[in-house]
Design a protein around this motif. Structure first.
Motif, PDB file in Angstrom:
ATOM      1  N   ARG A 191      -1.019  -1.475  -5.198  1.00  0.00           N
ATOM      2  CA  ARG A 191      -1.051  -2.835  -5.741  1.00  0.00           C
ATOM      3  C   ARG A 191      -0.565  -3.843  -4.707  1.00  0.00           C
ATOM      4  N   LEU A 192       0.474  -3.469  -3.966  1.00  0.00           N
ATOM      5  CA  LEU A 192       0.999  -4.340  -2.917  1.00  0.00           C
ATOM      6  C   LEU A 192      -0.040  -4.556  -1.807  1.00  0.00           C
ATOM      7  N   VAL A 193      -0.737  -3.503  -1.424  1.00  0.00           N
ATOM      8  CA  VAL A 193      -1.805  -3.605  -0.419  1.00  0.00           C
ATOM      9  C   VAL A 193      -2.889  -4.560  -0.916  1.00  0.00           C
ATOM     10  N   LEU A 194      -3.328  -4.371  -2.159  1.00  0.00           N
ATOM     11  CA  LEU A 194      -4.364  -5.235  -2.733  1.00  0.00           C
ATOM     12  C   LEU A 194      -3.921  -6.698  -2.770  1.00  0.00           C
ATOM     13  N   GLU A 195      -2.665  -6.933  -3.148  1.00  0.00           N
ATOM     14  CA  GLU A 195      -2.147  -8.306  -3.217  1.00  0.00           C
ATOM     15  C   GLU A 195      -2.119  -8.960  -1.838  1.00  0.00           C
TER      16      GLU A 195
ATOM     17  N   ASP B 210      -6.631  -5.810   7.471  1.00  0.00           N
ATOM     18  CA  ASP B 210      -6.409  -4.853   6.394  1.00  0.00           C
ATOM     19  C   ASP B 210      -4.992  -4.304   6.498  1.00  0.00           C
ATOM     20  N   GLU B 211      -4.512  -3.794   5.392  1.00  0.00           N
ATOM     21  CA  GLU B 211      -3.200  -3.162   5.327  1.00  0.00           C
ATOM     22  C   GLU B 211      -3.392  -1.660   5.513  1.00  0.00           C
ATOM     23  N   LYS B 212      -2.473  -1.066   6.202  1.00  0.00           N
ATOM     24  CA  LYS B 212      -2.514   0.387   6.363  1.00  0.00           C
ATOM     25  C   LYS B 212      -2.075   1.034   5.052  1.00  0.00           C
ATOM     26  N   THR B 213      -2.873   1.978   4.596  1.00  0.00           N
ATOM     27  CA  THR B 213      -2.502   2.707   3.379  1.00  0.00           C
ATOM     28  C   THR B 213      -2.327   4.181   3.729  1.00  0.00           C
TER      29      THR B 213
ATOM     30  N   THR C 221     -19.728 -17.897  -1.130  1.00  0.00           N
ATOM     31  CA  THR C 221     -18.892 -16.928  -0.423  1.00  0.00           C
ATOM     32  C   THR C 221     -18.985 -15.584  -1.135  1.00  0.00           C
ATOM     33  N   PHE C 222     -19.391 -14.577  -0.390  1.00  0.00           N
ATOM     34  CA  PHE C 222     -19.376 -13.197  -0.874  1.00  0.00           C
ATOM     35  C   PHE C 222     -18.082 -12.567  -0.381  1.00  0.00           C
ATOM     36  N   VAL C 223     -17.395 -11.843  -1.254  1.00  0.00           N
ATOM     37  CA  VAL C 223     -16.124 -11.222  -0.897  1.00  0.00           C
ATOM     38  C   VAL C 223     -16.251  -9.705  -1.012  1.00  0.00           C
ATOM     39  N   ILE C 224     -15.869  -9.047   0.078  1.00  0.00           N
ATOM     40  CA  ILE C 224     -15.854  -7.578   0.109  1.00  0.00           C
ATOM     41  C   ILE C 224     -14.413  -7.152   0.372  1.00  0.00           C
ATOM     42  N   GLY C 225     -13.840  -6.443  -0.566  1.00  0.00           N
ATOM     43  CA  GLY C 225     -12.464  -5.983  -0.426  1.00  0.00           C
ATOM     44  C   GLY C 225     -12.342  -4.832   0.550  1.00  0.00           C
ATOM     45  N   GLY C 226     -11.143  -4.322   0.663  1.00  0.00           N
ATOM     46  CA  GLY C 226     -10.866  -3.209   1.567  1.00  0.00           C
ATOM     47  C   GLY C 226     -11.108  -1.864   0.915  1.00  0.00           C
ATOM     48  N   SER C 227     -10.495  -0.857   1.466  1.00  0.00           N
ATOM     49  CA  SER C 227     -10.733   0.516   0.992  1.00  0.00           C
ATOM     50  C   SER C 227     -10.276   0.736  -0.446  1.00  0.00           C
ATOM     51  N   LEU C 228      -9.370  -0.108  -0.940  1.00  0.00           N
ATOM     52  CA  LEU C 228      -8.912   0.008  -2.330  1.00  0.00           C
ATOM     53  C   LEU C 228      -9.611  -0.973  -3.266  1.00  0.00           C
ATOM     54  N   GLY C 229     -10.501  -1.796  -2.711  1.00  0.00           N
ATOM     55  CA  GLY C 229     -11.167  -2.818  -3.519  1.00  0.00           C
ATOM     56  C   GLY C 229     -10.535  -4.172  -3.271  1.00  0.00           C
ATOM     57  N   SER C 230     -10.529  -5.002  -4.309  1.00  0.00           N
ATOM     58  CA  SER C 230      -9.939  -6.340  -4.216  1.00  0.00           C
ATOM     59  C   SER C 230      -8.863  -6.508  -5.278  1.00  0.00           C
ATOM     60  N   SER C 231      -8.014  -7.477  -5.066  1.00  0.00           N
ATOM     61  CA  SER C 231      -6.934  -7.752  -6.014  1.00  0.00           C
ATOM     62  C   SER C 231      -7.456  -8.454  -7.260  1.00  0.00           C
ATOM     63  N   GLU C 232      -6.662  -8.431  -8.307  1.00  0.00           N
ATOM     64  CA  GLU C 232      -7.015  -9.145  -9.541  1.00  0.00           C
ATOM     65  C   GLU C 232      -7.165 -10.640  -9.277  1.00  0.00           C
ATOM     66  N   GLU C 233      -6.352 -11.175  -8.366  1.00  0.00           N
ATOM     67  CA  GLU C 233      -6.432 -12.600  -8.032  1.00  0.00           C
ATOM     68  C   GLU C 233      -7.792 -12.945  -7.433  1.00  0.00           C
TER      69      GLU C 233
ATOM     70  N   GLU D  93      -1.949   8.200   2.852  1.00  0.00           N
ATOM     71  CA  GLU D  93      -2.516   9.175   1.924  1.00  0.00           C
ATOM     72  C   GLU D  93      -1.497   9.471   0.830  1.00  0.00           C
ATOM     73  N   GLY D  94      -1.942   9.475  -0.415  1.00  0.00           N
ATOM     74  CA  GLY D  94      -1.057   9.774  -1.527  1.00  0.00           C
ATOM     75  C   GLY D  94      -0.111   8.641  -1.874  1.00  0.00           C
ATOM     76  N   SER D  95      -0.498   7.425  -1.579  1.00  0.00           N
ATOM     77  CA  SER D  95       0.364   6.281  -1.900  1.00  0.00           C
ATOM     78  C   SER D  95       0.467   6.102  -3.414  1.00  0.00           C
ATOM     79  N   SER D  96       1.542   5.472  -3.836  1.00  0.00           N
ATOM     80  CA  SER D  96       1.776   5.263  -5.264  1.00  0.00           C
ATOM     81  C   SER D  96       0.954   4.073  -5.754  1.00  0.00           C
ATOM     82  N   LEU D  97       0.858   3.927  -7.068  1.00  0.00           N
ATOM     83  CA  LEU D  97       0.139   2.786  -7.647  1.00  0.00           C
ATOM     84  C   LEU D  97       0.773   1.465  -7.238  1.00  0.00           C
ATOM     85  N   SER D  98       2.103   1.425  -7.183  1.00  0.00           N
ATOM     86  CA  SER D  98       2.777   0.179  -6.794  1.00  0.00           C
ATOM     87  C   SER D  98       2.519  -0.138  -5.324  1.00  0.00           C
ATOM     88  N   GLU D  99       2.457   0.876  -4.462  1.00  0.00           N
ATOM     89  CA  GLU D  99       2.125   0.643  -3.049  1.00  0.00           C
ATOM     90  C   GLU D  99       0.685   0.148  -2.916  1.00  0.00           C
TER      91      GLU D  99
END
Length: 159
Positions: free
Chosen positions: A53-57, A40-43, A104-116, A45-51
């Motif tokens: 999105r980068l984590v999700l990607e 997982d990527e470290k996120t 395959t079941f996919v479970i995303g991280g704390s922000l969910g999963s990416s659009e991809e 607190e109070g990260s921006s939408l672009s940050e």
């Protein structure tokens, strides 16, 4: 048949690991189970939408690398289809009868999963509009997979 759970992050809590191990043992009677964890990527607190999105990607790329091309992908998503346990069992049975023996079941991280990840998915499944810790979601998912196999085998289960 192979059932794979591909998820973001490590399970740290002993009680979650024990529950996953127990359901893993129970599922051996019905399928080959693979549990895959990606970093997982470290996120912050109070990260921006672009940050975010980068984590999700980044997490999404890691997940997608672990999914076999031939696998039928079910991504857990709040906006997915909600099924009760019997409907879920029927969905799994239908997939197996259609020759889809690798799921395959996919479970995303704390922000969910990416659009991809959602685009790669063949089916979006929601367990609830509520938010659950992704570690707990693994336990809930394995329990429902186990329950589904029992239902499809005509074995008793708690309603």
């Amino acid at each position: 048949m192979t059932v794979r759970v591909c998820s973001v992050g490590k399970i740290k809590e002993k009680f979650y690991r024990e529950a996953l191990s127990e359901y893993g043992k129970r599922l051996l009677a019905y399928c080959k189970l693979e549990m895959i964890e990606v970093a997982d990527e470290k996120t912050k607190e109070g990260s921006s939408l672009s940050e975010d999105r980068l984590v999700l990607e980044r997490e999404g790329r890691r997940l997608l690398e672990k999914i076999p091309e031939r696998s039928f992908v079910i991504a857990l998503a709040i906006k997915g289809k909600e099924l009760d346990s019997v409907e879920f069992a029927k969905k799994m049975e239908k997939l197996f009868l259609e020759g889809k023996s690798d799921i395959t079941f996919v479970i995303g991280g704390s922000l969910g999963s990416s659009e991809e990840v959602y685009k790669r998915a063949d089916y979006l499944l929601s367990f609830s509009p509520m938010t659950f810790p992704h570690q707990l979601m693994r336990v809930i998912l394995l329990e429902q997979i186990y329950r589904g196999f029992r239902i499809n085998s005509g074995e008793p289960y708690h309603k």
